[in-house]
Scaffold this active site. Structure first.
Site, short mmCIF file in Angstrom:
data_model
loop_
_atom_site.label_atom_id
_atom_site.label_comp_id
_atom_site.label_asym_id
_atom_site.label_seq_id
_atom_site.Cartn_x
_atom_site.Cartn_y
_atom_site.Cartn_z
N SER A 1 0.83 -1.20 0.00
CA SER A 1 0.00 0.00 0.00
C SER A 1 0.86 1.25 0.00
O SER A 1 1.99 1.25 0.51
CB SER A 1 -0.88 -0.02 1.24
OG SER A 1 -1.47 1.24 1.48
N TYR B 1 -2.35 0.04 10.46
CA TYR B 1 -2.50 -0.61 9.16
C TYR B 1 -1.29 -0.33 8.29
O TYR B 1 -0.69 -1.26 7.72
CB TYR B 1 -3.76 -0.12 8.45
CG TYR B 1 -3.77 -0.48 6.98
CD1 TYR B 1 -3.95 -1.79 6.57
CD2 TYR B 1 -3.58 0.50 6.00
CE1 TYR B 1 -3.94 -2.14 5.22
CE2 TYR B 1 -3.57 0.16 4.66
CZ TYR B 1 -3.74 -1.15 4.27
OH TYR B 1 -3.72 -1.48 2.95
N LYS C 1 1.92 -2.93 6.71
CA LYS C 1 2.41 -3.04 5.33
C LYS C 1 3.91 -2.77 5.27
O LYS C 1 4.64 -3.44 4.52
CB LYS C 1 1.64 -2.08 4.41
CG LYS C 1 0.18 -2.46 4.22
CD LYS C 1 0.02 -3.87 3.66
CE LYS C 1 -1.42 -4.26 3.42
NZ LYS C 1 -1.58 -5.65 2.94
#
Length: 344
Positions: A125, A150, A154
């Site tokens: 991402s 989050y 990644k």
């Protein structure tokens, strides 16, 4: 060639399964159905004429993952989508995100290392960049401290893959750092179908347009952007799906000089939240009910991609405009609501 797609009944996963099948790959979907429905298989069949294999499995179950790989010894590659993916939710539930997004990756890599050769496409991402200093963002931009758990999963996920590739030349991996996928398949047989309240902007817009939501909340109106709202690079999900197939073929054809590569996936153009809302209003012919509210923690102000590397090295380029992607998202939303009315 048998390709495993984890999270293959989800939004990007299901579109990638379609592209893989249309390119002649044998697809095996793994999904725990925590944020997806088995009915998505019917949509895939309607598009491709072929039903992919499916096994319900929670990748947090290490024993279950090992048993899966013992059962399927002819796997040629894995495209790994299965992960929790909402920025706001990750701030509220950090441990859930670290457990789900990192443990599952470790268990997959442990099994992949047992194969004669292993090919992995990792769903990464643009959140790995945090708030970048310069726009557009290139792959060489510094990876800053993440703005959310989050985003951190990644970043750490890429580090885990990179460290593993350093000690195991059999493992060939590509991380695709995509920006903001949206839209639906042009047939409207599959699309984004979040369970519960949508965590992404576009399904919240279309659900508000369809009357399921009273109004859309726009988080922040005084950012230093063109209209005070956050700016993102919105890319059609089918363009994203096609990039996964291109990346997989690169590994299978041994065209990668390094056994771990990263690529941005985006359009190269930033659009503000209000510009996305206006796109919906153009393609739908209706006004959207929205209100400006306070900023939320974890949101990056501006992020859009420099796609030169993906364009030149992978030979991939986004094809669809914002309005085209929004039109497909709206067609999908209308089809879902019409189906629910018939059932009701």
């Amino acid at each position: 060639m048998k390709i495993v797609v984890t999270g293959g009944l989800g939004f990007i996963g299901s579109h990638t399964v379609v592209e893989l099948q249309q390119e002649g790959f044998e697809v095996l979907i793994v999904d725990n159905l925590s944020n997806a429905s088995e009915e998505v298989l019917n949509g895939i069949v309607a598009i491709t004429g072929k039903r992919p294999s499916f096994e319900k499995l929670d990748l947090r179950d290490k024993t279950g993952v090992s048993a899966f790989f013992e059962k399927h010894t002819d796997i040629q590659g894995v495209i790994h989508f299965a992960a929790f993916k909402a920025v706001g939710e990750s701030v509220a539930k950090p441990l859930d995100y670290y457990e789900n997004n990192l443990n599952t990756l470790v268990y997959l890599l442990q099994e992949l290392r047992q194969l004669p050769t292993a090919h992995l496409i990792f769903s990464s991402s643009c959140t790995v960049y945090g708030q970048a200093d310069e726009m557009p963002i290139t792959e060489s931009a510094p990876v800053k401290p993440a703005e959310s758990p989050y985003g951190n999963t990644k970043q750490i996920g890429e580090e885990i893959i990179g460290d593993t590739c350093k000690i195991d030349p059999k493992l060939q991996a590509i991380a695709l750092r995509y920006f903001n996928p949206m839209g639906a398949h042009p047939t409207a047989h599959i699309g984004e179908l979040p369970i519960g309240v949508p965590q992404n902007l576009v399904p919240f817009i279309t659900q508000t347009g369809a009357g399921l939501r009273k109004e859309l909340s726009v988080f922040g109106s005084d950012y230093p952007t063109v209209d005070g709202t956050c700016v993102r690079d919105y890319i059609h999900v089918v363009d994203v799906a096609k990039a996964h197939v291109v990346a997989l073929k690169r590994l299978l054809q041994k065209k990668n000089p390094d056994n771990f590569e990263v690529y941005n996936l985006g359009t190269g153009t930033g659009s503000s939240v209000l510009e996305v809302i206006h796109s919906f209003e153009r393609v739908s012919g209706q006004d959207l009910n929205y209100k400006m509210v306070d900023k939320r923690p974890g949101d990056v102000i501006t992020a859009y991609a420099d796609t030169t590397k993906a364009n030149e090295v992978l030979g991939w380029r986004a094809q669809s405009t914002l309005d085209e992607a929004m039109r497909s998202a709206w067609a999908w939303e209308q089809k879902i609501r019409k189906k629910q009315m018939v059932v009701g």
